[in-house]
Scaffold this motif. Sequence first.
Motif, PDB file in Angstrom:
ATOM      1  N   ILE B   6       0.854  -1.190   0.000  1.00 31.08           N
ATOM      2  CA  ILE B   6       0.000   0.000   0.000  1.00 31.08           C
ATOM      3  C   ILE B   6       0.890   1.241   0.000  1.00 31.08           C
ATOM      4  N   LEU B   7       0.619   2.135  -0.931  1.00 25.79           N
ATOM      5  CA  LEU B   7       1.305   3.421  -0.937  1.00 25.79           C
ATOM      6  C   LEU B   7       0.309   4.484  -0.500  1.00 25.79           C
ATOM      7  N   ARG B   8       0.742   5.330   0.454  1.00 30.19           N
ATOM      8  CA  ARG B   8      -0.177   6.369   0.945  1.00 30.19           C
ATOM      9  C   ARG B   8       0.491   7.718   0.854  1.00 30.19           C
ATOM     10  N   GLY B   9      -0.044   8.544  -0.018  1.00 34.97           N
ATOM     11  CA  GLY B   9       0.449   9.916  -0.100  1.00 34.97           C
ATOM     12  C   GLY B   9       1.927  10.011  -0.398  1.00 34.97           C
ATOM     13  N   LEU B  10       2.397   9.167  -1.300  1.00 31.88           N
ATOM     14  CA  LEU B  10       3.831   9.140  -1.592  1.00 31.88           C
ATOM     15  C   LEU B  10       4.243  10.370  -2.388  1.00 31.88           C
ATOM     16  N   VAL B  11       5.230  11.082  -1.844  1.00 32.91           N
ATOM     17  CA  VAL B  11       5.705  12.306  -2.485  1.00 32.91           C
ATOM     18  C   VAL B  11       7.211  12.193  -2.675  1.00 32.91           C
ATOM     19  N   LYS B  12       7.673  12.645  -3.831  1.00 37.13           N
ATOM     20  CA  LYS B  12       9.131  12.731  -4.026  1.00 37.13           C
ATOM     21  C   LYS B  12       9.463  14.037  -4.720  1.00 37.13           C
ATOM     22  N   GLU B  13      10.355  14.795  -4.099  1.00 41.33           N
ATOM     23  CA  GLU B  13      10.864  16.023  -4.725  1.00 41.33           C
ATOM     24  C   GLU B  13      12.370  15.880  -4.851  1.00 41.33           C
ATOM     25  N   TYR B  14      12.886  15.819  -6.080  1.00 33.67           N
ATOM     26  CA  TYR B  14      14.338  15.826  -6.246  1.00 33.67           C
ATOM     27  C   TYR B  14      14.863  17.236  -5.999  1.00 33.67           C
ATOM     28  N   VAL B  15      14.075  18.192  -6.461  1.00 31.70           N
ATOM     29  CA  VAL B  15      14.401  19.607  -6.254  1.00 31.70           C
ATOM     30  C   VAL B  15      13.265  20.187  -5.447  1.00 31.70           C
ATOM     31  N   ARG B  16      13.576  20.973  -4.426  1.00 29.03           N
ATOM     32  CA  ARG B  16      12.534  21.490  -3.532  1.00 29.03           C
ATOM     33  C   ARG B  16      11.467  22.232  -4.323  1.00 29.03           C
ATOM     34  N   GLY B  17      10.218  21.830  -4.059  1.00 26.66           N
ATOM     35  CA  GLY B  17       9.115  22.520  -4.718  1.00 26.66           C
ATOM     36  C   GLY B  17       8.689  21.854  -6.005  1.00 26.66           C
ATOM     37  N   LYS B  18       9.566  21.039  -6.601  1.00 25.43           N
ATOM     38  CA  LYS B  18       9.185  20.369  -7.853  1.00 25.43           C
ATOM     39  C   LYS B  18       8.877  18.911  -7.550  1.00 25.43           C
ATOM     40  N   ARG B  19       7.590  18.579  -7.554  1.00 21.47           N
ATOM     41  CA  ARG B  19       7.194  17.234  -7.163  1.00 21.47           C
ATOM     42  C   ARG B  19       7.209  16.288  -8.342  1.00 21.47           C
ATOM     43  N   ASP B  22       3.473  13.182  -6.858  1.00 22.98           N
ATOM     44  CA  ASP B  22       2.629  14.166  -6.196  1.00 22.98           C
ATOM     45  C   ASP B  22       1.537  13.512  -5.379  1.00 22.98           C
ATOM     46  N   GLY B  23       1.922  12.834  -4.314  1.00 23.22           N
ATOM     47  CA  GLY B  23       0.904  12.251  -3.442  1.00 23.22           C
ATOM     48  C   GLY B  23       0.237  11.028  -4.050  1.00 23.22           C
ATOM     49  N   ILE B  24       1.042   9.983  -4.289  1.00 24.05           N
ATOM     50  CA  ILE B  24       0.508   8.763  -4.900  1.00 24.05           C
ATOM     51  C   ILE B  24      -0.072   7.863  -3.815  1.00 24.05           C
ATOM     52  N   SER B  25      -1.303   7.414  -3.997  1.00 24.54           N
ATOM     53  CA  SER B  25      -1.912   6.441  -3.079  1.00 24.54           C
ATOM     54  C   SER B  25      -2.431   5.274  -3.896  1.00 24.54           C
ATOM     55  N   LEU B  26      -1.885   4.100  -3.650  1.00 24.02           N
ATOM     56  CA  LEU B  26      -2.263   2.906  -4.415  1.00 24.02           C
ATOM     57  C   LEU B  26      -2.212   1.695  -3.512  1.00 24.02           C
ATOM     58  N   MET B  33      -0.230  -9.078 -12.325  1.00 27.52           N
ATOM     59  CA  MET B  33       0.769  -8.186 -12.877  1.00 27.52           C
ATOM     60  C   MET B  33       0.158  -6.813 -13.127  1.00 27.52           C
ATOM     61  N   THR B  34       0.816  -5.802 -12.598  1.00 24.99           N
ATOM     62  CA  THR B  34       0.385  -4.418 -12.805  1.00 24.99           C
ATOM     63  C   THR B  34       1.408  -3.717 -13.681  1.00 24.99           C
ATOM     64  N   ALA B  35       0.930  -3.031 -14.719  1.00 23.01           N
ATOM     65  CA  ALA B  35       1.847  -2.265 -15.554  1.00 23.01           C
ATOM     66  C   ALA B  35       1.653  -0.786 -15.275  1.00 23.01           C
ATOM     67  N   VAL B  36       2.760  -0.076 -15.066  1.00 22.06           N
ATOM     68  CA  VAL B  36       2.705   1.369 -14.858  1.00 22.06           C
ATOM     69  C   VAL B  36       3.204   2.021 -16.137  1.00 22.06           C
ATOM     70  N   THR B  58      10.245  11.670  -0.180  1.00 22.86           N
ATOM     71  CA  THR B  58      10.216  12.913   0.599  1.00 22.86           C
ATOM     72  C   THR B  58       9.159  12.834   1.685  1.00 22.86           C
ATOM     73  N   ALA B  59       8.031  12.181   1.354  1.00 25.47           N
ATOM     74  CA  ALA B  59       6.947  12.038   2.333  1.00 25.47           C
ATOM     75  C   ALA B  59       6.079  10.862   1.917  1.00 25.47           C
ATOM     76  N   GLY B  60       5.265  10.405   2.861  1.00 27.34           N
ATOM     77  CA  GLY B  60       4.328   9.334   2.539  1.00 27.34           C
ATOM     78  C   GLY B  60       4.668   8.037   3.231  1.00 27.34           C
ATOM     79  N   GLU B  61       3.753   7.083   3.082  1.00 25.09           N
ATOM     80  CA  GLU B  61       3.930   5.787   3.724  1.00 25.09           C
ATOM     81  C   GLU B  61       3.996   4.682   2.690  1.00 25.09           C
ATOM     82  N   ILE B  62       4.791   3.678   2.992  1.00 22.69           N
ATOM     83  CA  ILE B  62       4.885   2.487   2.149  1.00 22.69           C
ATOM     84  C   ILE B  62       4.630   1.297   3.049  1.00 22.69           C
TER      85      ILE B  62
END
Lengths: 271, 252
Positions: B6-19, B22-26, B33-36, B58-62
Amino acid sequence: MAALSTAAGRVALRPSVWARVGWVLLAVYVVYALGRLDFSWPRFVTGLDNGARFFARMLPPRVAQPDSLLQGLTESLEIAILASCIGILLSLPIGLLAARNLMPAWASWPARALIAATRSFHPVIVAIIFVKAVGFGALAGIGALVVGSVGFIGKLFAEAIEEISLKQVEAIRATGAPFMNVITYGVMPQVFGRFIGFATYQLDSNLRNSTMVGIVGAGGIGGTLFSAFQRFDYDFVAAILLSIIAMIMVGEVLAAWVRGVFLEKGKVEEE
Amino acid sequence: MSAALILRGLVKEYVRGKRVLDGISLAFDPAGMTAVIGPSGTGKSTLLRCVNRLVEPTAGEIIFGGRDIAPLKGRALREARRQIGMVFQEYNLVERLTVMENLLSGRLGYVPAHKAWLRRFPQEDVDRAFALLDQVGLTGLANQRADALSGGQRQRVGIARAVMQNPKLLLADEPTSSLDPKTSVEIMALMREVGRQHSIPVIVNMHDVELARRFADRIIGMSGGRVVFDGAPVGLTDDVLKTIYGGESWLH
């Protein structure tokens, strides 16, 4: 962009003005420095003449003191091999710590500083320091050459590690492997061949350096050579020089054999 | 079925402010098989690499294996990683080692340093490795150096290495992008088979929409760091693809 399409803008391979200026400045400096160093033609001719007479006194080579010669040679060999083994073993972790792509700054900076320091001085200078510290004899010689080995191998090893593909490292990390396993499987296979190359080169270098540290009392054939020189036993000097050449050649064969064992093409290193 | 991941509110910013994420929840079921899919740079690879923490979120739960693995460090993180196998676009095999050593490197999370250095792996691991070699169709290549293999063969080794971990989850980051069409199909089929055999979910990043349609049970379309489509392959209409990738001419 318009410049590209005109004939004037299409000149290729034009040497830069600054490069030419650089060469001229270099030539001027060389001439100036030669003048300052009292490098005159008559002195050169006299030197050639002296050299010829000196050379004549060296022939035929004569082994004046066989025991001393043999003992000196064996000691040089021992110094070289021991210093190489210890130096190689030490340079593995130090070189690894100095690799900036794998290590945090607090580990890599001290290691790099240590390597830079050990490289700053010629082995003879380090040997003088060791003789002061631990007294005359082979121990000082070994210490001096270990320092030199760590500097040389450590620097090249760190640079080799910094050039590896991190993809392989990433894959090993992804399996949950602890740090040492990542190094053994992700890093070492990529750099081991080059490490062996550096190590055998340093072994050869240590063989040559071990003949020299004796001049300042740190053991080996250097001491025998120097005292023969001071006694004007030039034919003994010639014999010693020839035996050094023989020893170096034996070292070459040894180094080539080591490379052959470890670097057999297509064969896995640790088998 | 409770979720395997379960992914909850997953956020990653390599550069501050540029996401980039952007808050992935899956939530992912423990099978299938899941294809992205999605345009380059939209965070598909980042998403996968956040799961096994090759990239730090950067934020979120896995939530994996019953707990949040996002803040884990050190030994706990390595133990979590052991449970997640990963297949890479450029295979990421250790070129100078043999196929067998590459396979056994999947067990490096379980073997102590001195034994690993001496290549003393437990016999059952070695037996499993040989069995896996047969299963992926590389019988007899155990002592070949990895850099002597073709692309398709290398990816098979990569998949086998991941399976050697006995993982609870298989991630694949563009596993077929460097392979020819026929080999790509074979690799996708192999991964699907592995997922079924071991009852583990397989999450694959890919560019080839047709391949995704053919093999995946579920398709997640990403755009701009967000999920814009999440459903069965039949729902992947041209309109949906336009939303994901933008532009029209490539569709026809």
